[in-house]
Design a protein around this motif. Structure first.
Motif, mmCIF file in Angstrom:
data_model
loop_
_atom_site.group_PDB
_atom_site.id
_atom_site.type_symbol
_atom_site.label_atom_id
_atom_site.label_comp_id
_atom_site.label_asym_id
_atom_site.label_seq_id
_atom_site.Cartn_x
_atom_site.Cartn_y
_atom_site.Cartn_z
ATOM 1 N N UNK A 96 37.305 56.603 63.799
ATOM 2 C CA UNK A 96 36.614 56.581 62.506
ATOM 3 C C UNK A 96 37.573 56.618 61.320
ATOM 4 N N UNK A 97 37.144 56.021 60.234
ATOM 5 C CA UNK A 97 37.895 56.075 58.986
ATOM 6 C C UNK A 97 37.447 57.286 58.183
ATOM 7 N N UNK A 98 38.351 57.817 57.374
ATOM 8 C CA UNK A 98 38.061 58.888 56.411
ATOM 9 C C UNK A 98 37.380 60.103 57.029
ATOM 10 N N UNK A 99 37.910 60.544 58.143
ATOM 11 C CA UNK A 99 37.369 61.747 58.771
ATOM 12 C C UNK A 99 37.794 62.985 57.992
ATOM 13 N N UNK A 100 36.892 63.957 57.914
ATOM 14 C CA UNK A 100 37.204 65.285 57.381
ATOM 15 C C UNK A 100 36.354 66.258 58.184
ATOM 16 N N UNK A 101 36.969 66.914 59.150
ATOM 17 C CA UNK A 101 36.212 67.775 60.057
ATOM 18 C C UNK A 101 35.242 66.931 60.856
ATOM 19 N N UNK A 102 33.956 67.282 60.794
ATOM 20 C CA UNK A 102 32.924 66.535 61.506
ATOM 21 C C UNK A 102 32.181 65.556 60.609
ATOM 22 N N UNK A 103 32.709 65.307 59.411
ATOM 23 C CA UNK A 103 32.059 64.389 58.486
ATOM 24 C C UNK A 103 33.014 63.245 58.151
ATOM 25 N N UNK A 104 32.491 62.245 57.445
ATOM 26 C CA UNK A 104 33.270 61.074 57.089
ATOM 27 C C UNK A 104 32.985 60.700 55.648
ATOM 28 N N UNK B 17 30.601 63.875 46.388
ATOM 29 C CA UNK B 17 30.823 64.827 45.296
ATOM 30 C C UNK B 17 32.117 64.526 44.528
ATOM 31 N N UNK B 18 32.710 63.375 44.764
ATOM 32 C CA UNK B 18 33.966 62.958 44.142
ATOM 33 C C UNK B 18 35.099 63.937 44.425
ATOM 34 N N UNK B 19 35.163 64.366 45.676
ATOM 35 C CA UNK B 19 36.314 65.114 46.166
ATOM 36 C C UNK B 19 37.114 64.148 47.024
ATOM 37 N N UNK B 20 38.435 64.157 46.835
ATOM 38 C CA UNK B 20 39.328 63.194 47.466
ATOM 39 C C UNK B 20 40.207 63.885 48.502
ATOM 40 N N UNK B 21 40.595 63.137 49.540
ATOM 41 C CA UNK B 21 41.546 63.643 50.525
ATOM 42 C C UNK B 21 42.321 62.474 51.131
ATOM 43 N N UNK B 22 43.442 62.812 51.748
ATOM 44 C CA UNK B 22 44.250 61.830 52.455
ATOM 45 C C UNK B 22 43.968 61.940 53.941
ATOM 46 N N UNK B 23 43.966 60.805 54.627
ATOM 47 C CA UNK B 23 43.688 60.767 56.064
ATOM 48 C C UNK B 23 44.637 59.781 56.724
#
Length: 156
Positions: free
Chosen positions: A30-38, A66-72
């Motif tokens: 998956x693209x843009x994973x953050x924990x169990x969400x994407x 919510x316009x929160x950004x992260x790197x993956x």
């Protein structure tokens, strides 16, 4: 004849229901994973080896609703015992910048041997004055030299 066709139809329906859906196949990487969400891919770039310019994975700048950004970072293959990788997210505003990595509190830790992905903690991006860049490196644990590197553009 009708009994045979009825049985054949039931068998075909049962077999079709066993075929994995496209979304299940996509979930393997998956693209843009953050924990169990994407999240949504804002920008992406390949991680390329320093010698040979071979793409071995990708770095993604991601955003949630919510316009929160992260790197993956997502590598094509698990790292060897002599490598580790990390993603860094940098937020820019009015000439100032702040950076966080997968190892920062809220991230899932750098990519270790046998692994393929990591994500940074999230930075808020509610103000339209913020821009972001995500970078990733694969580093040799023996020499400390970068084996591969990639960076998104600086964008919102």
């Amino acid at each position: 004849m009708m009994k045979v066709l009825g049985a054949l139809t039931s068998t075909v329906v049962a077999l079709v229901s066993l075929v994995p859906s496209a979304s299940a196949q996509t979930a393997a990487a998956p693209d843009c994973q953050f924990g169990n969400t994407y999240g949504v891919v804002v920008d992406r770039a390949y991680l390329r080896t320093q010698t040979g310019n071979v793409a071995i994975g990708k770095i993604q700048l991601c955003r949630d609703s919510d316009y929160k950004y992260w790197g993956f970072v997502l590598l094509n293959n698990p790292l060897t015992t002599s490598q580790w990788a990390d993603a860094v997210l940098t937020r820019y505003r009015d000439g100032l910048q702040g950076s966080i990595s997968c190892d920062s509190p809220g991230g899932n830790g750098k990519v270790l041997p046998g692994q393929t992905r990591c994500w940074t903690p999230k930075f808020t991006g509610l103000s339209r004055l913020y821009t972001f860049r995500a970078e990733a490196t694969v580093t040799s644990s023996h020499t400390g030299d970068w084996y591969a590197w990639g960076s998104t553009s600086q964008t919102r």
